[in-house]
Design an enzyme around this catalytic site. Sequence first.
Site, PDB file in Angstrom:
ATOM      1  N   CYS A 116      35.661 -16.468  38.315  1.00 45.54           N
ATOM      2  CA  CYS A 116      35.806 -17.492  37.268  1.00 45.54           C
ATOM      3  C   CYS A 116      37.148 -17.382  36.526  1.00 45.54           C
ATOM      4  O   CYS A 116      37.597 -18.343  35.915  1.00 45.54           O
ATOM      5  CB  CYS A 116      34.658 -17.403  36.276  1.00 45.54           C
ATOM      6  SG  CYS A 116      33.069 -17.714  37.040  1.00 45.54           S
ATOM      7  N   HIS A 253      36.775 -21.363  29.951  1.00 50.15           N
ATOM      8  CA  HIS A 253      35.911 -21.403  31.137  1.00 50.15           C
ATOM      9  C   HIS A 253      34.515 -21.826  30.675  1.00 50.15           C
ATOM     10  O   HIS A 253      34.015 -21.346  29.665  1.00 50.15           O
ATOM     11  CB  HIS A 253      35.877 -20.017  31.777  1.00 50.15           C
ATOM     12  CG  HIS A 253      34.832 -19.882  32.834  1.00 50.15           C
ATOM     13  ND1 HIS A 253      34.695 -20.790  33.848  1.00 50.15           N
ATOM     14  CD2 HIS A 253      33.854 -18.946  33.020  1.00 50.15           C
ATOM     15  CE1 HIS A 253      33.686 -20.425  34.624  1.00 50.15           C
ATOM     16  NE2 HIS A 253      33.163 -19.312  34.138  1.00 50.15           N
ATOM     17  N   ASN A 283      28.786 -24.436  35.375  1.00 49.99           N
ATOM     18  CA  ASN A 283      29.844 -23.451  35.618  1.00 49.99           C
ATOM     19  C   ASN A 283      30.423 -23.683  37.021  1.00 49.99           C
ATOM     20  O   ASN A 283      29.764 -23.401  38.018  1.00 49.99           O
ATOM     21  CB  ASN A 283      29.242 -22.039  35.502  1.00 49.99           C
ATOM     22  CG  ASN A 283      30.263 -20.931  35.705  1.00 49.99           C
ATOM     23  OD1 ASN A 283      31.370 -21.172  36.173  1.00 49.99           O
ATOM     24  ND2 ASN A 283      29.880 -19.707  35.368  1.00 49.99           N
TER      25      ASN A 283
HETATM   26  N1  ACO Z   1      14.298 -20.946  33.517  1.00 48.27           N
HETATM   27  C1  ACO Z   1      13.322 -20.378  32.777  1.00 48.27           C
HETATM   28  N2  ACO Z   1      13.303 -19.070  32.454  1.00 48.27           N
HETATM   29  C2  ACO Z   1      14.319 -18.313  32.881  1.00 48.27           C
HETATM   30  C3  ACO Z   1      15.372 -18.843  33.654  1.00 48.27           C
HETATM   31  C4  ACO Z   1      15.336 -20.210  33.971  1.00 48.27           C
HETATM   32  N3  ACO Z   1      16.302 -20.803  34.685  1.00 48.27           N
HETATM   33  N4  ACO Z   1      16.250 -17.851  33.923  1.00 48.27           N
HETATM   34  C5  ACO Z   1      15.779 -16.730  33.347  1.00 48.27           C
HETATM   35  N5  ACO Z   1      14.601 -17.023  32.727  1.00 48.27           N
HETATM   36  C6  ACO Z   1      13.736 -16.105  31.971  1.00 48.27           C
HETATM   37  C7  ACO Z   1      13.859 -14.677  32.426  1.00 48.27           C
HETATM   38  O1  ACO Z   1      13.021 -14.442  33.541  1.00 48.27           O
HETATM   39  C8  ACO Z   1      13.418 -13.925  31.199  1.00 48.27           C
HETATM   40  O2  ACO Z   1      12.000 -13.958  31.149  1.00 48.27           O
HETATM   41  P1  ACO Z   1      11.170 -12.696  30.617  1.00 48.27           P
HETATM   42  O3  ACO Z   1      11.609 -12.513  29.177  1.00 48.27           O
HETATM   43  O4  ACO Z   1       9.761 -13.134  30.781  1.00 48.27           O
HETATM   44  O5  ACO Z   1      11.590 -11.555  31.500  1.00 48.27           O
HETATM   45  C9  ACO Z   1      13.921 -14.787  30.031  1.00 48.27           C
HETATM   46  O6  ACO Z   1      14.164 -16.091  30.606  1.00 48.27           O
HETATM   47  C10 ACO Z   1      15.186 -14.265  29.382  1.00 48.27           C
HETATM   48  O7  ACO Z   1      16.140 -13.925  30.399  1.00 48.27           O
HETATM   49  P2  ACO Z   1      17.609 -13.489  30.029  1.00 48.27           P
HETATM   50  O8  ACO Z   1      18.392 -13.295  31.297  1.00 48.27           O
HETATM   51  O9  ACO Z   1      17.556 -12.344  29.060  1.00 48.27           O
HETATM   52  O10 ACO Z   1      18.121 -14.818  29.273  1.00 48.27           O
HETATM   53  P3  ACO Z   1      19.457 -15.039  28.448  1.00 48.27           P
HETATM   54  O11 ACO Z   1      19.129 -15.548  27.118  1.00 48.27           O
HETATM   55  O12 ACO Z   1      20.399 -13.869  28.555  1.00 48.27           O
HETATM   56  O13 ACO Z   1      20.138 -16.263  29.235  1.00 48.27           O
HETATM   57  C11 ACO Z   1      21.915 -16.623  30.823  1.00 48.27           C
HETATM   58  C12 ACO Z   1      20.480 -16.109  30.593  1.00 48.27           C
HETATM   59  C13 ACO Z   1      21.929 -18.101  30.538  1.00 48.27           C
HETATM   60  C14 ACO Z   1      22.278 -16.352  32.276  1.00 48.27           C
HETATM   61  C15 ACO Z   1      22.905 -15.905  29.872  1.00 48.27           C
HETATM   62  O14 ACO Z   1      22.664 -14.527  29.903  1.00 48.27           O
HETATM   63  C16 ACO Z   1      24.373 -16.144  30.245  1.00 48.27           C
HETATM   64  O15 ACO Z   1      24.884 -17.226  30.122  1.00 48.27           O
HETATM   65  N6  ACO Z   1      25.084 -15.071  30.648  1.00 48.27           N
HETATM   66  C17 ACO Z   1      26.531 -15.129  30.924  1.00 48.27           C
HETATM   67  C18 ACO Z   1      26.859 -15.846  32.177  1.00 48.27           C
HETATM   68  C19 ACO Z   1      28.351 -15.786  32.387  1.00 48.27           C
HETATM   69  O16 ACO Z   1      29.150 -15.967  31.493  1.00 48.27           O
HETATM   70  N7  ACO Z   1      28.791 -15.475  33.581  1.00 48.27           N
HETATM   71  C20 ACO Z   1      30.226 -15.252  33.781  1.00 48.27           C
HETATM   72  C21 ACO Z   1      30.855 -16.241  34.595  1.00 48.27           C
HETATM   73  S1  ACO Z   1      30.089 -16.486  36.136  1.00 48.27           S
HETATM   74  C22 ACO Z   1      31.158 -15.910  37.369  1.00 48.27           C
HETATM   75  O17 ACO Z   1      32.102 -15.220  37.181  1.00 48.27           O
HETATM   76  C23 ACO Z   1      30.826 -16.253  38.797  1.00 48.27           C
END
Ligand code: ACO
Length: 326
Positions: A116, A253, A283
Site C-alpha cells: 500500500c 492511503h 482499499n
Molecule cells: N463482518 C462482521 N464481523 C467481522 C468482520 C466482518 N467483515 N470482520 C471481522 N469481524 C469480527 C471479528 O470476527 C471479531 O469478532 P469477535 O469479537 O467475535 O472475535 C470482531 O469483528 C472484531 O474484529 P477486529 O479485527 O478486532 O475488528 P477491528 O475493529 O479491528 O476492525 C479492521 C477490523 C477493519 C480490519 C481494522 O482492524 C483495520 O482497518 N485495520 C487496519 C487495516 C489497514 O490499515 N491495513 C493496512 C493497509 S492494507 C495493505 O497494506 C495491503
Amino acid sequence: MTKVLRSVVTGVGGYLPDKVVTNQDLAMFVDTSDEWIRERTGIHQRHKADDDQAASDLAVIAAQRALEAAGRTPDDVDLIIVATTTPDLTFPATAALVQRKLGCPIGIAFDVQAVCSGFVYALSVADGFVARGRSKCALVIGSETMTRLMDWNDRGTCVLFGDGAGAVVLEPQDGEGAVSDRGLLGFALRADGTKQDLLFVDGGPGTTGTRGFLRMQGNQVFRHAVVNISEAIHAAAEDAGVPVASVDWFIPHQANQRILEGVARRVGIDEHKVISTVAQHANTSAASIPLALDQGVKDGRVKPGQLLLLEAMGGGLTWGACVLRL
Ligand code: ACO
C-alpha cells in the site's frame, strides 16, 4: 536562491473498473453486514476488475488519462514506474507491459513493490530520475487487482479491498529551492520487516508456488498505523521545510476512515482538508493515493499551486509520506 530541478506533477488520471460490489452484495456470500463494514471502516462499496482485466490494463487507462491531462502523448514518456502488489506476471514487470500497450518508445520501465505504500515509494524513486534531469517525462502509476488476493472465507480481510489504478505524469521544472516551488518537496520512507506477520500474502512463486491469499491481523496493523504514519508525516514535512498544518490537502492511503481521521487529528490537520474516497473505492493498495488525488482534481478541490500531503502504510510493514506542491 539556488536553482534546483524539481519533479512536478503535470497530469493526474484514474481508472476504476465498471463492476461495483456493494457491502450488501458481499453480505450475500460472506458472514458480514453493511452496518459492520461501514461502522468499522467507512467502506460502502468497491470496484472489481473483470477476469480479463489485469493490473497493466487498469494502469494503461489511468496513464492515458494522466498524459492527456498533462498535454503529453505516449511518445514523450521515457520512464514508467508501476507500484503494484498484483502484477500481471512474475515477470516482465507490469511497467514494461504498460510501455508496450501504451506504445511508448524504448526507455526505462520497472515496478516498485511496497504494497500500500508503493505509490509514495515510487514517487520518491521517480524523483531520483526526474530531479536529476534523467527523465523528461515520467509516468508513476499505482495499479492493483487486490480482489484477486482475497480469501473470500476470511471476512476480516475480503470486505476491505478493491481494484483500480491511478497515475501521475512527472516532469522536470526549474525551482528556486524554496517551499513555494512546484514539485516533490519532501519525503519520509520507512520499513520494518520484523512486522511481516501482521500483513502478508501466504504464497508466492519462490515458496508455495501458488498465488496465496492476503493475511492480516487487522487490529494490530491498526494500532501501528496512526503512530507510524504520524511520525513519517512530521519527518516529510520537516524534509520539505513546511509546517504540517500549512498543507492545503491531506491525501492519505484509503485503508480505513477511522485511520484517516485518527492521523489527521494527531498531526493537527483540519478534517475539511482530508480527501477521502474510502467509501466508494475501499482499499486499492498502491492505487488509492493517486485515485484520491484524481478525485480531488476532478471535483475542483485540488488545484495547481496547492500544498499536498500524501501518506501510506502497508505490508512489510512499510510506510511513508510525501509533501508536494501541485
Ligand atoms: N463482518 C462482521 N464481523 C467481522 C468482520 C466482518 N467483515 N470482520 C471481522 N469481524 C469480527 C471479528 O470476527 C471479531 O469478532 P469477535 O469479537 O467475535 O472475535 C470482531 O469483528 C472484531 O474484529 P477486529 O479485527 O478486532 O475488528 P477491528 O475493529 O479491528 O476492525 C479492521 C477490523 C477493519 C480490519 C481494522 O482492524 C483495520 O482497518 N485495520 C487496519 C487495516 C489497514 O490499515 N491495513 C493496512 C493497509 S492494507 C495493505 O497494506 C495491503
